[in-house]
Structures are given as C-alpha cells and as structure tokens.
Write an enzyme that holds these catalytic residues in place. Sequence first.
Site, PDB file in Angstrom:
ATOM      1  N   ASN A 130      -1.906  -5.951 -14.294  1.00 42.04           N
ATOM      2  CA  ASN A 130      -1.095  -6.112 -13.160  1.00 42.04           C
ATOM      3  C   ASN A 130      -1.286  -7.610 -12.961  1.00 42.04           C
ATOM      4  O   ASN A 130      -0.536  -8.574 -12.684  1.00 42.04           O
ATOM      5  CB  ASN A 130      -1.215  -5.377 -12.113  1.00 42.04           C
ATOM      6  CG  ASN A 130      -0.720  -3.752 -12.491  1.00 42.04           C
ATOM      7  OD1 ASN A 130      -0.277  -3.683 -13.515  1.00 42.04           O
ATOM      8  ND2 ASN A 130      -1.552  -2.851 -11.616  1.00 42.04           N
ATOM      9  N   ASP A 131      -2.652  -7.875 -12.616  1.00 42.56           N
ATOM     10  CA  ASP A 131      -3.194  -9.127 -12.067  1.00 42.56           C
ATOM     11  C   ASP A 131      -3.367  -9.902 -13.305  1.00 42.56           C
ATOM     12  O   ASP A 131      -2.919 -11.248 -13.056  1.00 42.56           O
ATOM     13  CB  ASP A 131      -4.571  -9.055 -11.269  1.00 42.56           C
ATOM     14  CG  ASP A 131      -4.373  -8.518  -9.920  1.00 42.56           C
ATOM     15  OD1 ASP A 131      -3.775  -9.152  -9.238  1.00 42.56           O
ATOM     16  OD2 ASP A 131      -4.993  -7.669  -9.517  1.00 42.56           O
TER      17      ASP A 131
ATOM     18  N   ARG B 292     -13.470   2.090  -9.293  1.00 43.92           N
ATOM     19  CA  ARG B 292     -13.451   0.602  -9.097  1.00 43.92           C
ATOM     20  C   ARG B 292     -14.257   0.219  -7.635  1.00 43.92           C
ATOM     21  O   ARG B 292     -13.506   0.866  -6.421  1.00 43.92           O
ATOM     22  CB  ARG B 292     -12.173   0.035  -9.240  1.00 43.92           C
ATOM     23  CG  ARG B 292     -12.103  -1.282  -8.724  1.00 43.92           C
ATOM     24  CD  ARG B 292     -10.600  -1.908  -9.068  1.00 43.92           C
ATOM     25  NE  ARG B 292      -9.971  -1.563  -8.080  1.00 43.92           N
ATOM     26  CZ  ARG B 292      -8.460  -1.812  -8.335  1.00 43.92           C
ATOM     27  NH1 ARG B 292      -7.895  -2.455  -9.242  1.00 43.92           N
ATOM     28  NH2 ARG B 292      -7.716  -1.410  -7.236  1.00 43.92           N
TER      29      ARG B 292
ATOM     30  N   GLU C 212      -9.100  -9.372 -15.165  1.00 43.57           N
ATOM     31  CA  GLU C 212      -8.037  -9.518 -14.648  1.00 43.57           C
ATOM     32  C   GLU C 212      -7.809 -11.047 -14.521  1.00 43.57           C
ATOM     33  O   GLU C 212      -6.334 -11.214 -13.934  1.00 43.57           O
ATOM     34  CB  GLU C 212      -7.937  -8.926 -13.183  1.00 43.57           C
ATOM     35  CG  GLU C 212      -8.273  -7.381 -13.196  1.00 43.57           C
ATOM     36  CD  GLU C 212      -8.303  -6.981 -11.830  1.00 43.57           C
ATOM     37  OE1 GLU C 212      -7.042  -6.443 -11.528  1.00 43.57           O
ATOM     38  OE2 GLU C 212      -9.183  -6.987 -10.994  1.00 43.57           O
TER      39      GLU C 212
ATOM     40  N   HIS D  53       0.813  -1.315  -0.026  1.00 47.38           N
ATOM     41  CA  HIS D  53       0.139  -0.114   0.008  1.00 47.38           C
ATOM     42  C   HIS D  53       0.964   1.214  -0.241  1.00 47.38           C
ATOM     43  O   HIS D  53       0.522   1.997  -0.576  1.00 47.38           O
ATOM     44  CB  HIS D  53      -0.932   0.048   1.268  1.00 47.38           C
ATOM     45  CG  HIS D  53      -1.341  -1.246   1.518  1.00 47.38           C
ATOM     46  ND1 HIS D  53      -1.841  -1.570   2.931  1.00 47.38           N
ATOM     47  CD2 HIS D  53      -1.974  -2.176   0.716  1.00 47.38           C
ATOM     48  CE1 HIS D  53      -2.011  -2.883   2.652  1.00 47.38           C
ATOM     49  NE2 HIS D  53      -2.136  -3.294   1.777  1.00 47.38           N
TER      50      HIS D  53
ATOM     51  N   CYS E 109      -5.568  -0.938 -17.829  1.00 49.47           N
ATOM     52  CA  CYS E 109      -5.255   0.116 -16.776  1.00 49.47           C
ATOM     53  C   CYS E 109      -4.284  -0.310 -15.954  1.00 49.47           C
ATOM     54  O   CYS E 109      -4.097   0.043 -14.748  1.00 49.47           O
ATOM     55  CB  CYS E 109      -6.604   0.445 -16.081  1.00 49.47           C
ATOM     56  SG  CYS E 109      -7.376  -0.787 -15.110  1.00 49.47           S
TER      57      CYS E 109
ATOM     58  N   ARG F  15       2.965 -11.289  -8.676  1.00 48.07           N
ATOM     59  CA  ARG F  15       3.427  -9.770  -8.993  1.00 48.07           C
ATOM     60  C   ARG F  15       4.279  -9.318  -7.876  1.00 48.07           C
ATOM     61  O   ARG F  15       4.838  -8.242  -8.219  1.00 48.07           O
ATOM     62  CB  ARG F  15       2.172  -9.015  -9.297  1.00 48.07           C
ATOM     63  CG  ARG F  15       1.415  -8.867  -8.276  1.00 48.07           C
ATOM     64  CD  ARG F  15       0.200  -8.331  -8.565  1.00 48.07           C
ATOM     65  NE  ARG F  15      -0.276  -6.759  -8.391  1.00 48.07           N
ATOM     66  CZ  ARG F  15      -1.134  -6.103  -8.326  1.00 48.07           C
ATOM     67  NH1 ARG F  15      -2.233  -6.689  -8.995  1.00 48.07           N
ATOM     68  NH2 ARG F  15      -1.162  -4.835  -8.302  1.00 48.07           N
TER      69      ARG F  15
HETATM   70  C1  PEP Z   1      -4.440  -4.444 -12.206  1.00 48.68           C
HETATM   71  O1  PEP Z   1      -4.529  -5.347 -11.660  1.00 48.68           O
HETATM   72  O2  PEP Z   1      -3.827  -4.162 -13.240  1.00 48.68           O
HETATM   73  C2  PEP Z   1      -4.996  -3.215 -11.562  1.00 48.68           C
HETATM   74  C3  PEP Z   1      -5.084  -1.966 -12.017  1.00 48.68           C
HETATM   75  O3  PEP Z   1      -5.383  -3.492 -10.152  1.00 48.68           O
HETATM   76  P1  PEP Z   1      -4.384  -3.370  -9.078  1.00 48.68           P
HETATM   77  O4  PEP Z   1      -3.083  -3.011  -9.408  1.00 48.68           O
HETATM   78  O5  PEP Z   1      -4.981  -2.394  -7.885  1.00 48.68           O
HETATM   79  O6  PEP Z   1      -4.590  -4.770  -8.662  1.00 48.68           O
HETATM   80 MG    MG Z   2      -5.749  -5.940  -9.771  1.00 54.25          MG
END
Ligand code: PEP
Ligand code: MG
Length: 733
Positions: free
Chosen positions: A610-611, A488, A587, A345, A658, A621
Amino acid sequence: MAEAGDGQQRMDAIVTLIASSMSTEVCSIYLRRGDRKLELCATEGLNRDSVHRAFLLVGQGLVGQIASRSEPIKTADAQNTRGFQYIPGTGEEVYMSFLGVPIQRLGEVLGVLVVQNREARHYSEDDVHGLEVVAMLLAEMTELGAFLGEGDAELAGSHVRPYYARGVSAQEGAAEGVVHLHEPRVMLANPVAEDVEEERRRLTEAVEALRGEVDDLLAGDLLGGAGEHRDVLEAYRMFANDKGWLRRMLASVDSGLAAEVAVEREQTAVRARLARIADPYLRERAHDLDDLANKLMRHLAGERGQREVPPGAVLVARNIGPGELLDYGDRLAGVVLEEGAIGSHAAIVARALAIPLVIQVGRLTLEARNGDPILVDGDVGAVHLRPDDTIHGAFREKLDMRAQAMEAWRALRDEPALTLDGQRVGLHMNAGLLTDLPSLEGSGAEGVGLYRTELQFLIRARVPLRSEQAALYDRVLSNARGKRVVFRTLDIGSDKVLPYMKRLEEPNPALGWRAIRISLDRPNILKMQLQSLLRGAAGRSFAVMFPMVAQASEFSQARAMTLEQLERHIRNGWPAPSRLEIGAMLETPSLAFAPDHFFREADFISIGGNDLKQFFFAADRENERVRRRYDAFNASYLSFIRMIVDRCEAHGTPLSYCGEDVGRPLEAMALTAMGVRTLSMRPASIGPVKRLLRSVDLREVRGVIDAGIGRGDVNLRGALAGWARDAGVGDLL
Ligand code: PEP
Ligand code: MG
C-alpha cells in the site's frame, strides 16, 4: 393545517389562509420535483389553471433562486429585481412586491412559499419570520406525506421513492438490510406546539440535560488538556451554553412550533450556512454544532442510551470514528458514509469486521430514514435505497452467487495453496483487532502475517498501559494456537493520528514524521511496546516487524533496541520467547537498494505494497484522483518486485507481501509469479486467492508477464486477465 381533506385540498386551504391573514393578494406553494424542478402546486391569487402546469428550474427566477440559495428574498419592486422572470400564464406580471422563503428541512430544500402584492409593499422582518415558521411546518408536513392525494405518485415525498447513489468502495462485499442512522432524524406526528408552555419546559430541560452531558464528557476526558478531541468537547460546551442558541429556539416555540421543530429550524440554518463555508476549520465547528443539535434531539426524544440495532442493520452516517464503529461490533451488515476515506481508521475497522463499506455517498443521510430497505454493493461502491423489485431480484442473485463461491472456498480450507507447477504459497492473514482472530480458524490462514498493533492505540482515549498491551498480545498468541504471528510495531502518523497526540502540521504527512521515525525519535513508546510483547508472549515464539524503514541504519537501531529489551527481560528472570524473529517492512523504494548487510540482518522482509506503491508511483494512496491511475500490474512495479525477490533470494531472506493487492486473486497470482511465496491478506480473501492459485501454472503466468515486459507493455492487467480467461479460470478472478 390539521384539518382533514386530501393533499390538494389542504394546500389550497393553507394558501387561502396565509393570504388572508397576511393581507396579500397572492400566496403560492412551489414543491420540488426531482433535483432540478419546482412545480406550482397551490395558489391563491395566481391563475389556478397553471397549478401543476407551471414549472421553474432551481436557480431560475426569484423562486428558483430561493431554492438554490436556501435564503428568503423580499422586494417591493419584483420586476426590477435581478433574476426576476415571470412564468407565462400565471398572471404574475402585475404584482410589484414579492416575499418568498424556502420550505426546507435539515438543509434540504423541498419547495418555496411565496406571497405577493400588487402595490409596492415593504414586507417587515416579522412578515419574513412568520412566513418562515409556516414554511417550516409545511416542510414537516411534506415529509409526512400530508399533501398526497389518491394515486399521487408524482407528488410522493422524496423519502418513498427509490434512490440510487454511487460512492467509492472502501471494502468489498454485498449486504442487504435496513437503514440504521447513526444520528437519527426525528419524525414528528405533530409539528405544531399544542401547549406553548409545555414545549418551552421540554426544550429548556433538554438543553439543561445536554449541558450536563457535555460537562460529563469533559470531566471524563482522561487525556486532560491537549488534543483535537478536547477542542471538539470545548466547542460543544461553548455552543451548549450559548444564550443566543436557546433564545432563538424558544422564540420559535413561542411562534407555535413544537420543541423538536424549533431545534430543527436552528439546524437547518446551520446547514444552510455550512454549505457556504469554505474554511475547513469553520466547517468543522459548524459540524460540531450540527452534532450537538442531534444530541439535543435525542434528549428531547428521551433516548439517551444505545438504540436498538435491528437485525441486518446497515449503518448510515455522515462520518464515523473507529471507536464508534467498534461499539456497534458485529451487529452491522454494512456501512455507508457520506464522507470518509479509504485509508481512514474507520475503513480499517470495517475491513477488520469484514463488512462492505461504501464512502463518499452524497446526501444519503438526508435521503435515508431508519428502517428503509437498502442494498450495499461494496464491490462497485453503489447503494440502492428503497430499491424496486427488479433491482432487488438482481441483487439477490448476486448474493446467491457469493454464497455459492463461499461454499467452494470453505471446501478448500484445509488444502494447501499448491499451484499446478508444484509451488507452495503461504497464505496468512492481516489482523488488528481481537475480533479478527476467530477468522484464523475459519479462513484457513496459516498465521497472522501482519498484526496492526496501532488499532489498539487508535480506538482509545489514552495510551494503553503496558499491562493492557501485554494482555492483548497474550490473547492474540493464545488465539493463534502456535501459528506464526507477526506484530508490526506502532505505525502512526500520516493519516493515523492518535486522539491524544498533538497533531503536527506537516506539509506532507505521508512523507512526514511517522512510523519508525517516531519510534526512533521517541523511543519510550517503542520500548514499552517491546516490553509488553515480550511479557505477553510469556515464552512463546513471535515475530516483530518495523514499519516504513527507509534506510538500513533505522532497522539496525530498532533491532538493537529489541535485543536490548530481550536481554533486560531475561535479566529479570522472565521466560525468553522460544523464537524471536525481527523483520522489516519494505515500504519505501530506497530500502530495496539497501546494502547487503541489511538483507542478512533482517530475519524476514515484508513488502507493504500500500505504501510502497504510493512512493514508487508518487501517488497518494488516499487521493482518489491519483490512486487509480497506477496499480500492481504496472510493468515497472512488477519488475521492481522481481528485483526485491532476487535480492532476498541471494541472501536467503524470507519475503512476504502484506499490502491490500494480494487480497485480489489476479494481483496475488501476478505477484507470486514474480517469486513472492508468502502473502498476507484480509481473511475473506484467502479462499478466493487459494482457489485461483491452485488452478494455475505459475511458469505460464510468468511467461505472460515476461512477454509483456519484453514487448514494452505498460500494464499487464489486460494480458493477465485475458490469459486467465483462455486458461478457463476467468470465473475465479
Ligand atoms: C502497507 O502499507 O502495505 C501496509 C500493509 O501497511 P498499512 O496499510 O497499515 O500502511
Ligand atoms: Mg504501510
């Protein structure tokens, strides 16, 4: 020790004094040189010619072992003690008994203090204790530079030399500033207790004040009861009231140490123990005790409140929570942590604050002192502490280059991201804090493509009230001034643990009970959030999207809940949003294969790269060892993205991306070439991404990717970077 004289004279006087008062034939001081070496710096009894000429490696001989284990060694039969090794030329071989203690400060071994006798002497515990107290003072004095003579660069304390460390980049950028220690080390002008009674009083009062502080923290803990957070406070209370702790510190004061040094002595012992504890739970408790000692130091120093944060402050800490980081707000130029994780965080907050963040930089809290000059290179994950002039110069150039590039990006702020072949790309920004929103204007973002609502939940000690949530969403929309905002819904679980939620022990949290799974199993939190959104929007349009959808039915359920709340909102006579879009994050790979009706039902889809990447490649990750093996240029991944684009196009479902990938120009270019037309990224990336997109023909880029995939290339990063260089846009990457 307080006597005048140069460094060498002082050391010589000290060894003579110790030898005579302890009735030993030998007393020697070894000081640490660099990481591995110990140098004989003063001696009474050994051959004086070997001073500054005799060396040992850390770990070598009894002296080296004391340094490596940071523990005393005593023996009445040195020659037959394991590891014994005498240094030739010192004349050491005739001494039977040996007692050595580390000269250490806060877990850092600065040297070794040794006494020796010819006969077999059994040193008492009092001898050990006495020598440790002297060693403690020597450590303080070493730090103060008391043993430096004229031109003694070699002997300079560790805190004046340049220090370079490599960590891991968690947020790019560069900063030049001064160290601001989150938990400052106290430097004492005089480590000796001048007036023992007075020092006892100071220490006792400080411990009383500390106990009061901990009780206040516990009383003010609104969560009442459960949670890790509470455990920590309870541990603080237990330690603060531990009689042994205070007794040991008072004993140190009685033996002549100033109160602060007595606290440090305990801290040093804890840190030495910490280094040997493998159990993660016990390690955390030892860390708590260390933190508590820091609090006690602040009481002694009489500076309980906020310390002055100097301009250009670079925060240096072992670790920091998101709330604490937010307290510093925009007063920081950068952050360097000894621990920390990219997905933490605190990293998300640093990203939101747009300051460079380097994590996993070993030993920095030991090496750095408040006010030290420091350069943070977030691009490569490096830190230069007390840099010399050449490094400084090179770094300044880097900063200048950045400033020039910023100018170029600013000039494009109001221009569209239109590629050479006439493709219009929508560039939006990711946000999660109110402080992000001014960037909406400055960066030229067309809207907020991802608003991470969980940050408001993460930085509080309790669930925000509906009215608080609504007020935040209201402000977000007001700041957006009619631009599109995608909220979100709460994305918690995995690494994002709410301080007030009972932590579940799950074997694989990233694959566990998180995000929409929690929302569907515990619908009240989601309902409350949806109500707050509708209320905060007060008739304005907005979009909501659900994280971590793995199958179509989850989306249908969440969508139905949203529509239910909308109906209820309207039934109550409140203004309906002029437009409400309901979308899903993609995701998990499974969602790309969802039935057609999912693509028709979703108002939009946003790829959370990212996920998605972590699940596509089965690579955590947050695990640095595996994370770097795969990236968005992997041919399979690009083909997969193309498949998602095709499915969305077939159903007319708007698609965006995103994840962090699109914040880097080359990745953004590759993903748009695969057909993604809306990107959402951190605000600072919009300029550089736009600049590159405006200079390329996406058909050519697509040609390079298709040719690579056709050839069987595994990864297209090299091919794309090469193409970009040939096309004359290499400097925009
Ligand atoms: C992602 O997973 O790409 C995303 C934008 O969400 P977070 O990084 O908050 O999991
Ligand atoms: Mg995510």
